[in-house]
Design an enzyme around this catalytic site. Structure first.
Site, short mmCIF file in Angstrom:
data_model
loop_
_atom_site.label_atom_id
_atom_site.label_comp_id
_atom_site.label_asym_id
_atom_site.label_seq_id
_atom_site.Cartn_x
_atom_site.Cartn_y
_atom_site.Cartn_z
N ASP A 1 -7.01 20.12 -12.97
CA ASP A 1 -7.23 18.82 -13.60
C ASP A 1 -6.94 19.02 -15.09
O ASP A 1 -7.74 19.60 -15.81
CB ASP A 1 -8.67 18.35 -13.36
CG ASP A 1 -8.97 17.01 -14.03
OD1 ASP A 1 -8.23 16.63 -14.96
OD2 ASP A 1 -9.95 16.36 -13.65
N TYR B 1 -15.88 17.65 -15.03
CA TYR B 1 -16.37 16.27 -15.14
C TYR B 1 -17.46 16.08 -14.08
O TYR B 1 -17.26 16.47 -12.92
CB TYR B 1 -15.19 15.31 -14.91
CG TYR B 1 -15.56 13.86 -14.82
CD1 TYR B 1 -16.37 13.26 -15.78
CD2 TYR B 1 -15.09 13.08 -13.78
CE1 TYR B 1 -16.70 11.92 -15.69
CE2 TYR B 1 -15.42 11.73 -13.68
CZ TYR B 1 -16.23 11.16 -14.65
OH TYR B 1 -16.56 9.83 -14.55
N ARG C 1 0.83 -1.21 0.00
CA ARG C 1 0.00 0.00 0.00
C ARG C 1 0.87 1.26 0.00
O ARG C 1 0.44 2.32 -0.42
CB ARG C 1 -0.96 -0.02 1.19
CG ARG C 1 -1.93 1.13 1.20
CD ARG C 1 -3.22 0.95 2.01
NE ARG C 1 -3.23 -0.09 2.99
CZ ARG C 1 -2.74 0.02 4.24
NH1 ARG C 1 -2.19 1.15 4.64
NH2 ARG C 1 -2.80 -1.01 5.06
N LYS D 1 -6.87 8.15 -19.40
CA LYS D 1 -7.14 8.75 -20.71
C LYS D 1 -5.86 8.73 -21.56
O LYS D 1 -5.38 7.67 -21.88
CB LYS D 1 -7.70 10.16 -20.50
CG LYS D 1 -8.84 10.22 -19.46
CD LYS D 1 -10.05 9.48 -19.93
CE LYS D 1 -11.23 9.37 -19.00
NZ LYS D 1 -11.22 9.76 -17.64
#
Ligand SMILES: Cc1ncc(COP(=O)(O)O)c(C=O)c1O
Length: 390
Positions: A181, A109, A56, A206
Protein backbone atom coordinates in the site's frame (compact mmCIF):
# COMPACT_ATOMS: atom_id res chain seq x y z
CA UNK A 1 10.71 5.37 -25.45
CA UNK A 2 8.67 5.82 -22.27
CA UNK A 3 7.72 9.43 -21.68
CA UNK A 4 8.57 11.22 -18.43
CA UNK A 5 6.11 11.27 -15.52
CA UNK A 6 4.50 14.72 -16.12
CA UNK A 7 3.88 13.89 -19.78
CA UNK A 8 2.45 10.49 -18.82
CA UNK A 9 0.19 12.02 -16.16
CA UNK A 10 -1.36 14.26 -18.82
CA UNK A 11 -1.45 12.08 -21.95
CA UNK A 12 -1.42 8.39 -20.93
CA UNK A 13 -4.68 6.57 -21.61
CA UNK A 14 -6.03 9.41 -23.79
CA UNK A 15 -6.31 8.44 -27.46
CA UNK A 16 -5.85 11.19 -30.04
CA UNK A 17 -8.16 9.46 -32.54
CA UNK A 18 -11.28 9.69 -30.38
CA UNK A 19 -14.51 10.50 -32.20
CA UNK A 20 -15.36 13.50 -30.05
CA UNK A 21 -12.68 16.19 -30.41
CA UNK A 22 -12.86 17.62 -26.89
CA UNK A 23 -9.45 17.85 -25.22
CA UNK A 24 -10.59 16.29 -21.91
CA UNK A 25 -11.82 12.67 -22.00
CA UNK A 26 -15.60 12.28 -22.27
CA UNK A 27 -17.64 11.45 -19.18
CA UNK A 28 -19.70 8.50 -20.41
CA UNK A 29 -22.71 8.27 -18.13
CA UNK A 30 -24.02 4.81 -19.01
CA UNK A 31 -24.87 1.86 -16.81
CA UNK A 32 -25.15 -0.37 -19.90
CA UNK A 33 -24.01 -0.33 -23.56
CA UNK A 34 -25.94 -1.48 -26.64
CA UNK A 35 -25.02 -3.86 -29.49
CA UNK A 36 -26.02 -3.05 -33.11
CA UNK A 37 -27.06 -6.64 -33.70
CA UNK A 38 -26.78 -10.09 -32.16
CA UNK A 39 -23.65 -10.88 -34.22
CA UNK A 40 -21.90 -7.99 -32.47
CA UNK A 41 -23.04 -9.34 -29.08
CA UNK A 42 -21.76 -12.82 -30.02
CA UNK A 43 -18.36 -11.45 -31.10
CA UNK A 44 -18.09 -9.62 -27.79
CA UNK A 45 -19.00 -12.73 -25.81
CA UNK A 46 -16.46 -14.96 -27.60
CA UNK A 47 -13.87 -12.22 -26.89
CA UNK A 48 -13.05 -11.55 -30.56
CA UNK A 49 -14.37 -7.98 -30.15
CA UNK A 50 -13.61 -6.69 -26.64
CA UNK A 51 -15.70 -3.59 -25.82
CA UNK A 52 -18.02 -2.16 -23.17
CA UNK A 53 -21.00 -4.30 -22.17
CA UNK A 54 -22.21 -3.32 -18.71
CA UNK A 55 -21.18 -0.54 -16.31
CA UNK A 56 -20.00 -2.85 -13.53
CA UNK A 57 -17.46 -4.35 -15.96
CA UNK A 58 -16.22 -1.52 -18.16
CA UNK A 59 -16.67 2.19 -18.71
CA UNK A 60 -14.69 4.29 -21.23
CA UNK A 61 -13.96 7.10 -18.74
CA UNK A 62 -12.78 4.65 -16.09
CA UNK A 63 -10.64 2.90 -18.72
CA UNK A 64 -8.71 6.16 -19.30
CA UNK A 65 -8.01 6.40 -15.55
CA UNK A 66 -6.87 2.75 -15.45
CA UNK A 67 -4.48 3.15 -18.39
CA UNK A 68 -3.09 6.41 -17.01
CA UNK A 69 -2.45 4.91 -13.56
CA UNK A 70 -0.88 1.75 -15.02
CA UNK A 71 1.54 3.88 -17.06
CA UNK A 72 2.31 6.16 -14.10
CA UNK A 73 3.19 3.20 -11.90
CA UNK A 74 4.90 1.16 -14.64
CA UNK A 75 2.37 -1.68 -14.23
CA UNK A 76 0.99 -3.96 -16.94
CA UNK A 77 -2.60 -3.42 -15.85
CA UNK A 78 -4.80 -1.66 -13.29
CA UNK A 79 -8.23 -1.83 -11.69
CA UNK A 80 -9.68 1.50 -10.63
CA UNK A 81 -12.35 0.99 -7.98
CA UNK A 82 -14.58 2.73 -5.47
CA UNK A 83 -12.08 3.27 -2.61
CA UNK A 84 -8.67 2.33 -1.30
CA UNK A 85 -10.28 0.02 1.26
CA UNK A 86 -12.22 -1.78 -1.48
CA UNK A 87 -8.96 -2.22 -3.45
CA UNK A 88 -7.32 -3.90 -0.44
CA UNK A 89 -10.40 -6.00 0.40
CA UNK A 90 -11.01 -7.37 -3.11
CA UNK A 91 -7.30 -8.21 -3.56
CA UNK A 92 -7.14 -10.16 -0.28
CA UNK A 93 -10.48 -11.88 -0.91
CA UNK A 94 -9.38 -13.01 -4.38
CA UNK A 95 -5.92 -14.32 -3.49
CA UNK A 96 -6.45 -15.85 -0.04
CA UNK A 97 -8.30 -19.06 0.75
CA UNK A 98 -9.18 -20.75 4.08
CA UNK A 99 -6.06 -22.18 5.72
CA UNK A 100 -3.72 -19.57 4.19
CA UNK A 101 -1.50 -17.39 6.34
CA UNK A 102 -1.44 -13.61 5.84
CA UNK A 103 1.31 -11.36 7.18
CA UNK A 104 0.57 -7.72 7.92
CA UNK A 105 2.70 -4.95 9.35
CA UNK A 106 2.32 -3.75 12.95
CA UNK A 107 1.71 -0.20 11.68
CA UNK A 108 -0.97 0.23 9.04
CA UNK A 109 -4.06 2.34 8.39
CA UNK A 110 -6.34 1.22 11.25
CA UNK A 111 -9.18 0.17 8.92
CA UNK A 112 -6.79 -2.16 7.05
CA UNK A 113 -5.94 -3.80 10.39
CA UNK A 114 -9.69 -4.08 11.15
CA UNK A 115 -10.35 -5.64 7.73
CA UNK A 116 -7.67 -8.30 8.20
CA UNK A 117 -8.41 -9.17 11.83
CA UNK A 118 -12.18 -9.09 11.18
CA UNK A 119 -13.52 -10.09 7.77
CA UNK A 120 -10.42 -11.83 6.38
CA UNK A 121 -9.79 -13.85 9.57
CA UNK A 122 -13.49 -14.86 9.54
CA UNK A 123 -12.85 -16.73 6.26
CA UNK A 124 -10.36 -19.02 8.02
CA UNK A 125 -7.20 -17.10 7.15
CA UNK A 126 -4.52 -17.04 9.83
CA UNK A 127 -3.02 -13.57 10.44
CA UNK A 128 0.39 -12.72 11.90
CA UNK A 129 1.89 -9.32 12.62
CA UNK A 130 5.37 -8.41 11.38
CA UNK A 131 7.33 -5.70 13.16
CA UNK A 132 7.88 -2.62 10.99
CA UNK A 133 11.39 -2.39 9.44
CA UNK A 134 12.46 -5.66 11.08
CA UNK A 135 13.55 -8.18 8.44
CA UNK A 136 14.23 -10.82 11.11
CA UNK A 137 10.64 -10.51 12.30
CA UNK A 138 9.51 -11.07 8.70
CA UNK A 139 11.84 -14.05 8.17
CA UNK A 140 10.71 -15.78 11.35
CA UNK A 141 6.99 -15.16 10.67
CA UNK A 142 6.93 -16.96 7.30
CA UNK A 143 5.45 -20.46 7.48
CA UNK A 144 4.61 -23.21 4.95
CA UNK A 145 1.12 -21.76 4.39
CA UNK A 146 2.16 -18.07 4.21
CA UNK A 147 0.76 -16.66 1.02
CA UNK A 148 0.88 -12.87 1.25
CA UNK A 149 2.67 -10.05 3.02
CA UNK A 150 0.68 -6.80 3.03
CA UNK A 151 2.53 -3.69 4.14
CA UNK A 152 2.54 0.08 3.79
CA UNK A 153 5.49 2.29 2.99
CA UNK A 154 5.74 4.96 4.30
CA UNK A 155 3.42 3.85 7.10
CA UNK A 156 0.55 5.70 8.69
CA UNK A 157 1.11 7.69 10.94
CA UNK A 158 4.86 7.45 11.77
CA UNK A 159 6.05 7.35 8.13
CA UNK A 160 8.31 4.34 8.74
CA UNK A 161 9.91 3.35 5.44
CA UNK A 162 10.07 -0.38 4.67
CA UNK A 163 13.00 -1.69 2.61
CA UNK A 164 10.97 -3.05 -0.33
CA UNK A 165 13.90 -4.72 -2.12
CA UNK A 166 15.01 -6.63 1.00
CA UNK A 167 11.42 -7.64 1.83
CA UNK A 168 10.80 -8.86 -1.73
CA UNK A 169 13.98 -10.91 -1.71
CA UNK A 170 12.97 -12.69 1.55
CA UNK A 171 9.39 -13.22 0.36
CA UNK A 172 10.33 -14.48 -3.14
CA UNK A 173 12.61 -17.15 -1.63
CA UNK A 174 9.60 -18.51 0.30
CA UNK A 175 7.07 -17.96 -2.54
CA UNK A 176 5.18 -15.29 -0.58
CA UNK A 177 3.53 -12.54 -2.65
CA UNK A 178 4.02 -8.91 -1.61
CA UNK A 179 1.29 -6.27 -1.65
CA UNK A 180 2.45 -2.70 -1.03
CA UNK A 181 0.00 0.00 0.00
CA UNK A 182 2.04 2.93 -1.35
CA UNK A 183 -0.62 5.59 -0.72
CA UNK A 184 1.74 7.73 1.40
CA UNK A 185 4.50 7.51 -1.20
CA UNK A 186 2.62 7.94 -4.48
CA UNK A 187 4.17 6.90 -7.83
CA UNK A 188 6.26 10.08 -7.90
CA UNK A 189 8.10 9.25 -4.67
CA UNK A 190 8.32 5.44 -4.72
CA UNK A 191 7.71 2.70 -7.31
CA UNK A 192 7.46 -0.66 -5.48
CA UNK A 193 7.06 -2.69 -8.72
CA UNK A 194 10.59 -1.64 -9.73
CA UNK A 195 11.85 -3.29 -6.53
CA UNK A 196 10.04 -6.52 -7.42
CA UNK A 197 6.78 -6.15 -5.43
CA UNK A 198 3.87 -8.16 -6.88
CA UNK A 199 0.98 -5.75 -6.31
CA UNK A 200 0.72 -2.03 -5.53
CA UNK A 201 -2.40 -0.44 -4.05
CA UNK A 202 -3.19 3.24 -3.65
CA UNK A 203 -6.02 5.06 -2.05
CA UNK A 204 -6.48 7.50 -4.98
CA UNK A 205 -8.60 9.54 -2.57
CA UNK A 206 -5.31 11.03 -1.37
CA UNK A 207 -2.50 12.43 -3.60
CA UNK A 208 -3.65 10.94 -6.91
CA UNK A 209 -7.09 12.59 -7.11
CA UNK A 210 -5.70 15.25 -4.81
CA UNK A 211 -8.59 17.67 -4.27
CA UNK A 212 -10.45 16.19 -1.28
CA UNK A 213 -13.48 15.61 -3.52
CA UNK A 214 -13.41 11.98 -4.64
CA UNK A 215 -13.06 8.53 -3.04
CA UNK A 216 -11.26 5.99 -5.26
CA UNK A 217 -8.74 3.16 -5.18
CA UNK A 218 -6.43 1.38 -7.62
CA UNK A 219 -4.80 -2.06 -7.81
CA UNK A 220 -1.71 -2.33 -10.05
CA UNK A 221 0.13 -5.47 -11.08
CA UNK A 222 0.94 -7.98 -13.84
CA UNK A 223 -1.84 -8.76 -16.33
CA UNK A 224 -2.39 -12.29 -14.99
CA UNK A 225 -2.91 -11.10 -11.38
CA UNK A 226 -5.15 -8.18 -12.38
CA UNK A 227 -7.23 -10.44 -14.67
CA UNK A 228 -7.89 -12.85 -11.81
CA UNK A 229 -8.83 -10.06 -9.34
CA UNK A 230 -11.01 -8.48 -12.05
CA UNK A 231 -13.19 -11.62 -12.24
CA UNK A 232 -14.24 -11.28 -8.57
CA UNK A 233 -14.41 -7.47 -8.87
CA UNK A 234 -16.87 -7.78 -11.81
CA UNK A 235 -19.08 -9.98 -9.63
CA UNK A 236 -18.97 -7.95 -6.41
CA UNK A 237 -18.99 -4.43 -7.88
CA UNK A 238 -17.22 -1.62 -6.08
CA UNK A 239 -16.80 0.16 -9.41
CA UNK A 240 -15.93 3.84 -9.76
CA UNK A 241 -18.61 5.79 -11.64
CA UNK A 242 -17.77 7.88 -14.72
CA UNK A 243 -18.02 11.24 -12.98
CA UNK A 244 -15.65 10.23 -10.17
CA UNK A 245 -13.35 8.62 -12.76
CA UNK A 246 -13.23 11.97 -14.55
CA UNK A 247 -12.37 13.80 -11.30
CA UNK A 248 -9.58 11.28 -10.75
CA UNK A 249 -8.23 11.81 -14.30
CA UNK A 250 -8.33 15.57 -13.81
CA UNK A 251 -6.45 15.24 -10.52
CA UNK A 252 -3.85 12.95 -12.10
CA UNK A 253 -2.95 15.57 -14.72
CA UNK A 254 -1.44 17.86 -12.06
CA UNK A 255 -0.39 15.19 -9.61
CA UNK A 256 3.42 15.22 -10.22
CA UNK A 257 3.46 19.02 -9.94
CA UNK A 258 1.43 18.96 -6.75
CA UNK A 259 3.61 16.28 -5.16
CA UNK A 260 6.81 18.15 -6.04
CA UNK A 261 5.46 21.22 -4.21
CA UNK A 262 4.22 19.16 -1.24
CA UNK A 263 7.58 17.34 -0.95
CA UNK A 264 9.53 20.62 -0.90
CA UNK A 265 7.28 22.53 1.52
CA UNK A 266 6.85 19.59 3.92
CA UNK A 267 10.59 19.05 4.12
CA UNK A 268 11.02 22.68 5.20
CA UNK A 269 8.20 22.34 7.72
CA UNK A 270 9.87 19.18 9.09
CA UNK A 271 13.15 21.08 9.65
CA UNK A 272 11.27 23.96 11.27
CA UNK A 273 9.36 21.65 13.66
CA UNK A 274 12.45 19.60 14.48
CA UNK A 275 14.23 22.72 15.73
CA UNK A 276 11.25 24.07 17.71
CA UNK A 277 11.46 23.74 21.52
CA UNK A 278 7.72 22.98 21.91
CA UNK A 279 7.96 19.87 19.71
CA UNK A 280 9.11 16.66 21.39
CA UNK A 281 9.72 14.54 18.28
CA UNK A 282 9.17 14.83 14.54
CA UNK A 283 8.52 11.91 12.19
CA UNK A 284 9.52 12.69 8.60
CA UNK A 285 11.60 10.26 6.49
CA UNK A 286 14.29 12.72 5.33
CA UNK A 287 15.22 13.90 8.84
CA UNK A 288 18.47 12.35 10.16
CA UNK A 289 16.55 11.60 13.41
CA UNK A 290 14.08 9.37 11.53
CA UNK A 291 14.93 5.69 12.10
CA UNK A 292 14.70 4.82 8.38
CA UNK A 293 16.17 7.91 6.74
CA UNK A 294 18.88 5.74 5.07
CA UNK A 295 16.38 3.41 3.38
CA UNK A 296 14.15 6.38 2.57
CA UNK A 297 16.93 8.24 0.75
CA UNK A 298 17.86 5.13 -1.21
CA UNK A 299 14.34 4.12 -2.11
CA UNK A 300 12.37 7.35 -2.44
CA UNK A 301 12.78 10.39 -4.66
CA UNK A 302 10.76 12.64 -2.33
CA UNK A 303 9.22 12.15 1.09
CA UNK A 304 5.62 13.30 0.73
CA UNK A 305 3.29 15.88 2.18
CA UNK A 306 2.50 14.22 5.51
CA UNK A 307 4.38 14.93 8.70
CA UNK A 308 3.67 13.64 12.21
CA UNK A 309 4.99 15.20 15.39
CA UNK A 310 4.64 14.65 19.11
CA UNK A 311 3.68 17.57 21.33
CA UNK A 312 3.96 15.51 24.52
CA UNK A 313 0.37 15.31 25.73
CA UNK A 314 -3.12 15.02 24.27
CA UNK A 315 -4.05 18.34 25.91
CA UNK A 316 -1.20 20.16 24.13
CA UNK A 317 -2.03 18.46 20.81
CA UNK A 318 -5.68 19.61 21.10
CA UNK A 319 -4.68 23.17 22.04
CA UNK A 320 -2.21 23.39 19.13
CA UNK A 321 -4.68 22.06 16.55
CA UNK A 322 -7.38 24.44 17.74
CA UNK A 323 -4.94 27.38 17.44
CA UNK A 324 -4.19 26.70 13.75
CA UNK A 325 -6.14 28.78 11.25
CA UNK A 326 -5.22 27.38 7.80
CA UNK A 327 -5.48 23.55 8.00
CA UNK A 328 -8.91 22.01 8.37
CA UNK A 329 -9.35 19.58 11.25
CA UNK A 330 -10.08 16.53 9.13
CA UNK A 331 -8.96 12.98 8.34
CA UNK A 332 -7.35 12.19 4.96
CA UNK A 333 -4.27 13.60 3.28
CA UNK A 334 -2.66 14.51 -0.03
CA UNK A 335 -5.19 17.12 -1.17
CA UNK A 336 -4.99 20.80 -2.06
CA UNK A 337 -6.14 21.92 1.42
CA UNK A 338 -3.90 21.26 4.43
CA UNK A 339 -5.55 18.91 6.95
CA UNK A 340 -4.61 18.27 10.56
CA UNK A 341 -5.67 15.79 13.25
CA UNK A 342 -4.61 15.02 16.80
CA UNK A 343 -4.02 11.35 15.98
CA UNK A 344 -4.69 9.74 19.38
CA UNK A 345 -8.26 11.08 19.25
CA UNK A 346 -8.90 9.50 15.84
CA UNK A 347 -7.27 6.20 16.83
CA UNK A 348 -7.71 5.92 20.63
CA UNK A 349 -5.60 3.41 22.60
CA UNK A 350 -6.91 -0.16 22.81
CA UNK A 351 -7.82 -1.77 26.17
CA UNK A 352 -4.68 -3.89 25.85
CA UNK A 353 -2.50 -0.79 25.35
CA UNK A 354 -4.04 0.88 28.43
CA UNK A 355 -3.50 -2.30 30.48
CA UNK A 356 0.14 -2.78 29.41
CA UNK A 357 1.01 0.94 29.29
CA UNK A 358 2.59 0.39 25.84
CA UNK A 359 1.00 2.74 23.34
CA UNK A 360 1.48 2.55 19.56
CA UNK A 361 0.33 6.15 19.11
CA UNK A 362 1.84 8.89 21.27
CA UNK A 363 -0.88 10.81 23.19
CA UNK A 364 0.45 14.11 21.80
CA UNK A 365 0.85 12.99 18.19
CA UNK A 366 -0.38 15.42 15.53
CA UNK A 367 -0.60 14.40 11.84
CA UNK A 368 -0.41 17.25 9.37
CA UNK A 369 -1.09 16.81 5.66
CA UNK A 370 0.45 19.76 3.86
CA UNK A 371 -1.69 21.13 1.03
CA UNK A 372 -0.79 23.61 -1.69
CA UNK A 373 -0.99 26.82 0.34
CA UNK A 374 2.04 29.17 0.44
CA UNK A 375 4.87 27.84 2.56
CA UNK A 376 5.30 31.21 4.35
CA UNK A 377 1.63 31.30 5.41
CA UNK A 378 1.79 27.73 6.73
CA UNK A 379 5.01 28.44 8.67
CA UNK A 380 3.47 31.59 10.19
CA UNK A 381 0.36 29.62 11.18
CA UNK A 382 2.43 26.83 12.76
CA UNK A 383 4.62 29.35 14.63
CA UNK A 384 1.53 31.05 16.00
CA UNK A 385 -0.12 27.78 17.08
CA UNK A 386 3.08 26.48 18.72
CA UNK A 387 3.15 29.66 20.86
CA UNK A 388 -0.15 28.45 22.36
CA UNK A 389 1.57 25.34 23.77
CA UNK A 390 4.95 26.78 24.79
C1 LIG B 1 -2.51 4.11 3.83
C2 LIG B 1 -3.97 4.05 3.52
N1 LIG B 1 -4.44 3.02 2.79
C3 LIG B 1 -5.75 2.92 2.48
C4 LIG B 1 -6.66 3.86 2.92
C5 LIG B 1 -8.10 3.69 2.56
O1 LIG B 1 -8.41 4.49 1.46
P1 LIG B 1 -9.90 5.01 1.15
O2 LIG B 1 -10.23 6.02 2.16
O3 LIG B 1 -9.79 5.54 -0.25
O4 LIG B 1 -10.79 3.81 1.23
C6 LIG B 1 -6.23 4.94 3.68
C7 LIG B 1 -7.20 5.95 4.15
O5 LIG B 1 -6.92 6.82 4.92
C8 LIG B 1 -4.84 5.03 4.00
O6 LIG B 1 -4.38 6.04 4.74
Amino acid sequence: MQKRIRTRSIHSGEKKDRANRGIPPAVVLASTFFFKNVDELERHKDKSDPREEYGRYQNPTRAVAEQKLAELEGAEDAIVCSSGMYAIAITLLRILKPGDHLLILDEMYHRTEDLCSGLIAKFGVEISIVESCNLESLRSSIKENTRLFLFETPTNPHLYVQDIEAIVSICKERKVKTIVDATFGSPVNVQPLKFGADIVIHSCTKYLAGHNDVLAGVILSRKSIIESIRELHFTIGGTLDAHSSYLLIRGLKTFPLRIAHQNAVTEEIALFLASHPAVKKVFYPSLPSHPNSGVAKRQMSGFGGVISFDLGTKKRAKKFVDALSIPYIASSLGGTESLVIPYSIVVPPTIQEVETGKFKIEAGLVRLSVGLEDKEDLLEDLTHALKAVQ
